[in-house]
Design a protein around this motif. Structure first.
Motif, mmCIF file in Angstrom:
data_model
loop_
_atom_site.group_PDB
_atom_site.id
_atom_site.type_symbol
_atom_site.label_atom_id
_atom_site.label_comp_id
_atom_site.label_asym_id
_atom_site.label_seq_id
_atom_site.Cartn_x
_atom_site.Cartn_y
_atom_site.Cartn_z
ATOM 1 N N ALA A 180 132.102 3.105 11.965
ATOM 2 C CA ALA A 180 130.978 2.264 12.503
ATOM 3 C C ALA A 180 131.552 1.920 13.939
ATOM 4 N N THR A 206 132.584 6.821 0.029
ATOM 5 C CA THR A 206 132.821 7.415 1.237
ATOM 6 C C THR A 206 132.921 9.092 1.108
ATOM 7 N N ARG A 207 132.889 9.744 2.172
ATOM 8 C CA ARG A 207 132.829 11.239 2.239
ATOM 9 C C ARG A 207 134.122 11.649 1.822
ATOM 10 N N VAL A 265 134.428 2.364 6.133
ATOM 11 C CA VAL A 265 132.978 2.487 6.710
ATOM 12 C C VAL A 265 133.038 1.669 8.195
ATOM 13 N N GLY A 276 122.934 9.512 -1.590
ATOM 14 C CA GLY A 276 123.989 10.458 -1.393
ATOM 15 C C GLY A 276 123.999 11.915 -2.065
ATOM 16 N N ASN A 325 121.156 5.429 -4.528
ATOM 17 C CA ASN A 325 122.190 4.138 -4.361
ATOM 18 C C ASN A 325 122.435 3.462 -5.682
ATOM 19 N N THR A 357 131.276 4.811 16.462
ATOM 20 C CA THR A 357 130.110 5.579 16.924
ATOM 21 C C THR A 357 129.760 5.185 18.235
ATOM 22 N N ASP A 401 128.279 13.172 1.211
ATOM 23 C CA ASP A 401 127.404 12.571 2.117
ATOM 24 C C ASP A 401 126.835 11.063 1.558
ATOM 25 N N SER A 458 124.405 7.475 2.512
ATOM 26 C CA SER A 458 124.050 6.473 3.631
ATOM 27 C C SER A 458 123.232 5.381 2.700
ATOM 28 N N ILE A 459 123.207 4.278 3.204
ATOM 29 C CA ILE A 459 122.782 3.093 2.477
ATOM 30 C C ILE A 459 121.357 3.332 2.202
ATOM 31 N N GLN A 460 120.471 3.769 3.211
ATOM 32 C CA GLN A 460 118.998 3.948 3.061
ATOM 33 C C GLN A 460 118.744 5.097 2.319
#
Length: 121
Positions: free
Chosen positions: A75, A38-39, A71, A14, A28, A78, A7, A9-11
């Motif tokens: 997105a 990426t996954r 990505v 991983g 990050n 989604t 996993d 995420s930018i926030q």
């Protein structure tokens, strides 16, 4: 060590699953490649004394598919609980799929982007 991205995420950073079955979180700043992990991407990394993955690199010989294109594709698919595209996905769809279509009308949400752009100037 070698492993695979579970996993990212930018926030939040991983999570890597290593070949020995353990999971290691990473920040990050520890991603040392261009693009976004990426996954499923195979990676090489080291582990510090706190159990965090550090110096995370894409493994040699790992496929270069993914990155920004993956990505953006994820997105753009989604949808929220009502089945509507998210705001970012709607923006991407308008930019990539509907940019040069001049037939029909724009939805209210698409028209809102025009207003936001004008406010930004």
């Amino acid at each position: 060590m070698k492993g695979q991205i579970l996993d990212f995420s930018i926030q939040a950073g991983g999570l890597i699953s290593s070949e020995d079955g353990k999971r290691y979180p990473f920040k990050n700043e520890e991603w040392k490649e261009q693009g976004v992990p990426t996954r499923g991407m195979k990676v090489d990394f080291d582990v510090d004394e706190t159990g965090q993955a550090v110096a995370v690199y894409k493994a040699l010989g790992a496929s270069s598919t993914g990155g920004v294109a993956t990505v953006l594709q994820n997105a753009s698919q989604t949808r929220n609980e009502n089945g509507q595209l998210s705001l970012f996905a709607l923006f991407l769809e308008a930019l990539t799929k509907r940019y040069a279509q001049f037939s029909g009308r724009a939805s209210k949400r698409e028209g809102g982007f025009c207003c936001l752009e004008q406010l930004q100037r």
